[in-house]
Design an enzyme around this catalytic site. Structure first.
Site, PDB file in Angstrom:
ATOM      1  N   LYS A   1     -38.994 -17.354  39.669  1.00 37.85           N
ATOM      2  CA  LYS A   1     -40.347 -17.032  39.213  1.00 37.85           C
ATOM      3  C   LYS A   1     -41.319 -16.821  40.376  1.00 37.85           C
ATOM      4  CE  LYS A   1     -39.827 -18.874  34.614  1.00 37.85           C
ATOM      5  NZ  LYS A   1     -38.463 -19.442  34.568  1.00 37.85           N
TER       6      LYS A   1
HETATM    7  C1  LIG Z   1     -37.541 -19.039  33.688  1.00 38.79           C
HETATM    8  C2  LIG Z   1     -36.125 -19.290  34.018  1.00 38.79           C
HETATM    9  C3  LIG Z   1     -35.081 -18.651  33.330  1.00 38.79           C
HETATM   10  C4  LIG Z   1     -35.336 -17.727  32.151  1.00 38.79           C
HETATM   11  O1  LIG Z   1     -35.946 -16.511  32.531  1.00 38.79           O
HETATM   12  P1  LIG Z   1     -36.678 -15.605  31.437  1.00 38.79           P
HETATM   13  O2  LIG Z   1     -37.391 -14.570  32.201  1.00 38.79           O
HETATM   14  O3  LIG Z   1     -37.600 -16.515  30.679  1.00 38.79           O
HETATM   15  O4  LIG Z   1     -35.599 -15.048  30.550  1.00 38.79           O
HETATM   16  C5  LIG Z   1     -33.777 -18.874  33.737  1.00 38.79           C
HETATM   17  N1  LIG Z   1     -33.509 -19.733  34.761  1.00 38.79           N
HETATM   18  C6  LIG Z   1     -34.477 -20.367  35.437  1.00 38.79           C
HETATM   19  C7  LIG Z   1     -34.110 -21.303  36.530  1.00 38.79           C
HETATM   20  C8  LIG Z   1     -35.815 -20.173  35.097  1.00 38.79           C
HETATM   21  O5  LIG Z   1     -36.780 -20.811  35.774  1.00 38.79           O
END
Ligand SMILES: *Cc1c(COP(=O)(O)O)cnc(C)c1O
Length: 459
Positions: free
Chosen positions: A109
């Site tokens: 993210k």
């Molecule tokens: C947010 C997250 C996901 C999921 O991603 P999306 O974009 O919500 O599908 C998967 N793995 C980790 C470690 C995350 O932080």
């Protein structure tokens, strides 16, 4: 580029306005009015490093930031990444792992939120306004959003997370940040509760404008946009079109892959990997979108039933027909169930595959990858690897698995699979023992609004 809503009630929105709007005011999600095509430029693009590639692709979607300034902001966004080219790659047998966790909070993210934080700063400085950001997090969004905006004078950030349902380290990454503009709110409920509270508060348009509320959840278009870069980066480095396997929760990550493919980048199939919260895996294998109860798993960032970005994909699936989309979403909202019926053509015809992975398979994949390659997976990435192995023979060409978090964020889960391995990272070790700041509130919109009124800035 202008933006319009999936629900058909908002159009002609500029990029920075879409950034500040978050969720569209008709309750839909914003999307670009058209998708730029880069298929004639692939050989030029393939020689670029990560930042240069972002500087080529992101401006195609931005109509209201001066080009030089946007290039500078993009470059600054990736300075705090530990990897020389922002993202890393590893070869695990016939799978390529794309490591996206080298940013300040050790989850993918950061790739988006480091940029989004700086874009907010730029937008608010130009407009001389203040923003109260409200976000719901299953763990990783919260810390990444905080890292993106901490210390900014024009922003207060309020993070809702399910009390006792994020990992201890994830919580510390949020609650130990000392900047006064950071407000952590532990909610007595699940992540879906936090997400629906957030949506409810955003849909109170009076409150939204009273407090000038902004969103950093992946409902915010700019997050999806920033994620397109790494699909381009990886697909331009494989020989022949690449397939991607993506550990999926809110469908934001894999949706960026869908857009990258629509832009003409060399991408073949997209594999949606879910944990036991398998609503999307069931959808792609049947055309039925049916709600179940949330289950708490070893991969909490994917413990999601109602994926907020899925509506963006459905908009294209319905050939941009907002009426049909609205009908589908209303059905789902009223009955917890909606079906494409005869219109469903099978996942493959949309370029998708999907599969769900259970806890036992997740742990087995952590063990196996460690035994075979000496590499430690985090539990989210492990879900993706297990799904990729199930699907390996069904896709042709290279298969890239997205590594979404550093294993040190989830030491308890890793230890369930590997008793002798305690993954660590120095940036997490230093958090232990630091003073924490948080409040615990009931799953009640009014209580949260009161808290924001008291602690935020009024517009
Ligand atoms: C947010 C997250 C996901 C999921 O991603 P999306 O974009 O919500 O599908 C998967 N793995 C980790 C470690 C995350 O932080």
């Amino acid at each position: 580029m202008k933006y319009c809503s999936t629900r058909g009630g908002v159009s002609g929105v500029s990029f920075l306005d879409s950034l500040l709007m978050g969720l569209a005011s008709d309750g839909g999600l914003l999307l670009p009015e058209s998708i730029p095509d880069v298929s004639h430029r692939l050989s030029d693009l393939s020689s670029l490093n990560f930042v240069e590639l972002a500087q080529e692709l992101i401006p195609l979607f931005v109509d209201d930031i001066e080009s030089e300034q946007l290039h500078r902001v993009i470059a600054e966004s990736y300075v705090d990444f530990e990897h020389a080219d922002v993202v890393g790659t590893q070869t695990l047998g016939d799978i390529t792992l794309l490591e996206l966790f080298h940013g300040p909070t050790l989850a993918f993210k950061d790739v988006a939120l480091q940029l989004v934080g700086r874009l907010f700063e730029l937008a608010l400085a130009t407009r001389r306004t203040h923003l109260n950001i409200l976000a719901a997090t299953s763990g990783d969004t919260g810390s990444a959003a905080i890292a993106g905006v901490r210390g900014q004078g024009n922003i207060d950030v309020f993070i809702l997370y399910p009390n006792n349902k994020v990992s201890r380290l994830q919580e510390l990454q949020m609650t130990t940040v000392a900047d006064e503009n950071v407000h952590c709110i532990a909610i007595e409920g699940s992540f879906d509760d936090c997400q629906s509270l957030m949506k409810g508060i955003f849909s109170d348009l009076d409150f939204k404008s009273e407090m000038n509320l902004g969103a950093v959840n992946s409902v915010n278009w700019a997050r999806v946009l920033a994620q397109i870069t790494y699909y381009a980066y990886a697909s331009l480095r494989t020989s022949g079109p690449a397939n991607f396997c993506v550990p999926t929760g809110n469908f934001g990550n894999v949706f960026a892959g869908y857009l990258a493919r629509e832009m003409g980048l060399p991408i073949n199939q997209l594999i949606v990997a879910t944990n036991e919260n398998d609503i999307l895996a069931r959808f792609f294998n049947s055309g039925e979108y049916a709600l179940n109860d949330v289950q708490f798993t070893l991969s909490p960032a994917m413990d999601i039933q109602v994926a907020s970005n899925f509506e963006r994909f459905l908009f294209y699936l319905f050939d941009k027909d907002s009426d049909k989309l609205r009908e589908f979403m209303t059905d789902f909202q009223n009955h917890g169930h909606a079906s494409l019926g005869a219109a469903w053509r099978g996942a493959q015809s949309y370029g998708f595959r999907a599969t769900a992975v259970n806890t036992e398979q997740t742990l087995a994949s952590v063990k196996q990858v460690y035994a075979d390659f000496g590499y430690v997976l985090d539990p989210h990435t492990a879900v993706g690897i297990a799904a990729a192995q199930q699907m390996r023979d069904e896709v042709t060409g290279e298969l890239v698995c997205i590594a979404t978090a550093h294993p040190a964020k989830f030491p308890e889960a890793v230890q369930q699979a590997l008793a002798d391995v305690i993954p660590t990272h120095q940036s997490l070790e230093k958090l232990r023992g630091l003073p924490e700041r948080k409040v615990v509130l009931p799953a009640d919109a009014q209580a949260i609004k009161n808290h924001i009124r008291t602690h935020g800035h009024h517009a």
